[in-house]
Design a protein around this motif. Structure first.
Motif, PDB file in Angstrom:
ATOM      1  N   ASN A 141       0.750  -1.322   0.073  1.00  0.00           N
ATOM      2  CA  ASN A 141       0.021   0.046   0.008  1.00  0.00           C
ATOM      3  C   ASN A 141       0.881   1.243  -0.115  1.00  0.00           C
ATOM      4  O   ASN A 141       0.640   1.980  -0.609  1.00  0.00           O
ATOM      5  CB  ASN A 141      -0.990   0.097   1.209  1.00  0.00           C
ATOM      6  N   LEU A 142       2.152   1.121   0.690  1.00  0.00           N
ATOM      7  CA  LEU A 142       2.887   2.251   0.973  1.00  0.00           C
ATOM      8  C   LEU A 142       3.476   2.752  -0.720  1.00  0.00           C
ATOM      9  O   LEU A 142       3.544   3.836  -1.079  1.00  0.00           O
ATOM     10  CB  LEU A 142       4.035   1.944   1.626  1.00  0.00           C
ATOM     11  N   ARG A 180       2.396   1.879  -3.695  1.00  0.00           N
ATOM     12  CA  ARG A 180       1.154   2.238  -4.634  1.00  0.00           C
ATOM     13  C   ARG A 180       0.859   3.658  -4.309  1.00  0.00           C
ATOM     14  O   ARG A 180       0.723   4.457  -5.258  1.00  0.00           O
ATOM     15  CB  ARG A 180      -0.063   1.350  -4.448  1.00  0.00           C
ATOM     16  N   ALA A 181       0.421   3.822  -3.058  1.00  0.00           N
ATOM     17  CA  ALA A 181       0.260   5.427  -2.633  1.00  0.00           C
ATOM     18  C   ALA A 181       1.392   6.344  -2.946  1.00  0.00           C
ATOM     19  O   ALA A 181       1.241   7.458  -3.491  1.00  0.00           O
ATOM     20  CB  ALA A 181       0.048   5.375  -1.325  1.00  0.00           C
ATOM     21  N   ILE A 204       1.412   7.252  -6.668  1.00  0.00           N
ATOM     22  CA  ILE A 204       0.375   8.009  -7.162  1.00  0.00           C
ATOM     23  C   ILE A 204       0.848   9.538  -6.943  1.00  0.00           C
ATOM     24  O   ILE A 204       0.694  10.482  -7.499  1.00  0.00           O
ATOM     25  CB  ILE A 204      -0.841   7.518  -6.461  1.00  0.00           C
ATOM     26  N   LEU A 263      -5.558  15.373  -1.529  1.00  0.00           N
ATOM     27  CA  LEU A 263      -5.924  14.698  -0.496  1.00  0.00           C
ATOM     28  C   LEU A 263      -7.100  15.671  -0.074  1.00  0.00           C
ATOM     29  O   LEU A 263      -7.493  15.852   1.300  1.00  0.00           O
ATOM     30  CB  LEU A 263      -4.797  14.793   0.418  1.00  0.00           C
ATOM     31  N   THR A 275     -10.080  14.838  -0.026  1.00  0.00           N
ATOM     32  CA  THR A 275     -11.064  14.101   0.691  1.00  0.00           C
ATOM     33  C   THR A 275     -10.679  13.657   2.068  1.00  0.00           C
ATOM     34  O   THR A 275     -11.313  13.008   3.096  1.00  0.00           O
ATOM     35  CB  THR A 275     -11.303  12.521   0.018  1.00  0.00           C
ATOM     36  N   PHE A 276      -9.315  14.103   2.405  1.00  0.00           N
ATOM     37  CA  PHE A 276      -8.935  13.923   3.852  1.00  0.00           C
ATOM     38  C   PHE A 276      -9.023  15.146   4.659  1.00  0.00           C
ATOM     39  O   PHE A 276      -8.907  16.273   4.251  1.00  0.00           O
ATOM     40  CB  PHE A 276      -7.379  13.814   3.742  1.00  0.00           C
ATOM     41  N   LEU A 292      -1.986  10.606   9.394  1.00  0.00           N
ATOM     42  CA  LEU A 292      -1.064   9.988   8.027  1.00  0.00           C
ATOM     43  C   LEU A 292       0.188  10.302   8.138  1.00  0.00           C
ATOM     44  O   LEU A 292       1.075   9.569   8.316  1.00  0.00           O
ATOM     45  CB  LEU A 292      -1.758  10.256   6.845  1.00  0.00           C
ATOM     46  N   LEU A 319      -3.613   4.985   3.440  1.00  0.00           N
ATOM     47  CA  LEU A 319      -2.913   4.717   2.161  1.00  0.00           C
ATOM     48  C   LEU A 319      -3.983   4.184   1.267  1.00  0.00           C
ATOM     49  O   LEU A 319      -3.727   4.578  -0.138  1.00  0.00           O
ATOM     50  CB  LEU A 319      -1.937   3.566   2.308  1.00  0.00           C
ATOM     51  N   GLN A 320      -4.836   3.399   1.496  1.00  0.00           N
ATOM     52  CA  GLN A 320      -5.703   2.910   0.466  1.00  0.00           C
ATOM     53  C   GLN A 320      -6.608   4.002  -0.038  1.00  0.00           C
ATOM     54  O   GLN A 320      -7.268   4.163  -0.991  1.00  0.00           O
ATOM     55  CB  GLN A 320      -6.596   1.753   1.085  1.00  0.00           C
ATOM     56  N   ARG A 321      -7.088   4.954   0.918  1.00  0.00           N
ATOM     57  CA  ARG A 321      -7.778   6.120   0.477  1.00  0.00           C
ATOM     58  C   ARG A 321      -6.923   6.992  -0.622  1.00  0.00           C
ATOM     59  O   ARG A 321      -7.618   7.450  -1.665  1.00  0.00           O
ATOM     60  CB  ARG A 321      -7.890   7.170   1.770  1.00  0.00           C
ATOM     61  N   ILE A 322      -5.587   7.163  -0.442  1.00  0.00           N
ATOM     62  CA  ILE A 322      -4.936   7.665  -1.594  1.00  0.00           C
ATOM     63  C   ILE A 322      -5.090   6.863  -3.079  1.00  0.00           C
ATOM     64  O   ILE A 322      -4.930   7.345  -3.808  1.00  0.00           O
ATOM     65  CB  ILE A 322      -3.323   7.854  -1.206  1.00  0.00           C
ATOM     66  N   ARG A 323      -4.981   5.619  -2.839  1.00  0.00           N
ATOM     67  CA  ARG A 323      -5.152   4.527  -4.088  1.00  0.00           C
ATOM     68  C   ARG A 323      -6.333   4.848  -4.573  1.00  0.00           C
ATOM     69  O   ARG A 323      -6.439   4.790  -5.850  1.00  0.00           O
ATOM     70  CB  ARG A 323      -4.663   3.160  -3.631  1.00  0.00           C
TER      71      ARG A 323
END
Lengths: 157, 157
Positions: free
Chosen positions: A24-25, A27-28, A31, A130, A132-133, A141, B145-149
């Motif tokens: 996950n790290l 892939r993020a 992006i 970000l 949506t954060f 995070l 991290l999945q939120r970013i993905r």
DNA sequence: TATTGTTATACTCTATAACTATA
DNA sequence: TATAGTTATAGAGTATAACAATA
């Protein structure tokens, strides 16, 4: 006999990979990195050049060795970065009389100006990416990522 | 006149860089990636080869195009990965009668066995590296991290 | 026309080792 | 001897563009 002991489960939707922090790290990271590059392309600032310029602009008289330690990259890798910044007039390598091996890295006015523009652009890029954060999620995070960074500092010491 | 409008603050301890998600993401990624490589070196499994083997072992009859979409890398980049896995007898490219362009990727028994060992090793590596994280913190990190993905999947659609 | 796997190619980031000039 | 900056070199990982075979 329990089949799970001898056969991996097939996963069609959510993969096992998604249960690993590392996957996950990565892939993020890819992006965010790729969006950063797209946004900063016309300033010719890659993430590493941006980081270097930022530290040089804000920490007076850094040496290249200081900088490489701060950024966690090798001294040899820094040469091209500083060459690039110096070649475009953003930074100067200033001789230090008391130790003629080292160069103090000093941002020029042009470098300071670029740094300020760049920070604003990077903030905008992260705000958009970000969006949506919540502030608290974003801070959470960052804190968790810094925990990982701290683990490795402990190992080095 | 407010100096902060014209001059960046100097930062000696906590850098501005630490306030960016991207910078923390990169530093954390590099730590986890490098530990992964050290742990998996004797199995000759890089992160990307591990991910590919994992999906091949768990999703029957994947094509290379499927796999490249799942892993988020180009089809061209996958060739070397599958070559490596096939060359070591972990995976076979099986012809598909109904469409002679594609290969179904099938893990061999040896490949399944390696996959299972590897998953255990990677779990151990993450458990050790993240031993200061509670289960809930670790899950929180993965979720963020999945939120970013997911943001980027939305963009693609 | 479009897609699958493939090749060729290049670029970025990174690391290692060895050099030079200083200390 | 040790350190600062540098060079040379190599290895991942990634991307783009083009090609042959097939749909």
């Amino acid at each position: 006999m329990d089949q799970s002991e001898t056969m991996p489960q097939t996963d069609v939707m959510g993969s096992v990979l998604d249960t690993f922090v590392g996957y996950n790290l990565k892939r993020a990271y890819m992006i965010v990195d790729s969006d950063f590059r797209a946004v900063m392309a016309d300033k010719a600032l890659s993430p590493r050049v941006f980081s270097a310029l930022t530290l040089i602009a804000r920490v007076p008289n850094l040496t290249q060795s200081d900088l490489s330690r701060r950024l966690g990259i090798e001294r040899s890798g820094l040469v091209a970065i500083v060459d690039h910044l110096e070649g475009n007039g953003y930074v100067r390598r200033v001789p230090v009389p008391r130790d003629r091996r080292v160069h103090a890295l000093c941002a020029t006015d042009k470098g300071i100006a670029l740094h300020q523009e760049a920070v604003a652009l990077v903030r905008a890029h992260e705000d958009r990416l970000l969006s949506t954060f919540s502030d608290s999620e974003r801070q959470q995070l960052i804190s968790l990522l810094q925990r990982i960074r701290n683990i490795s500092e402990k190992d080095e010491a």
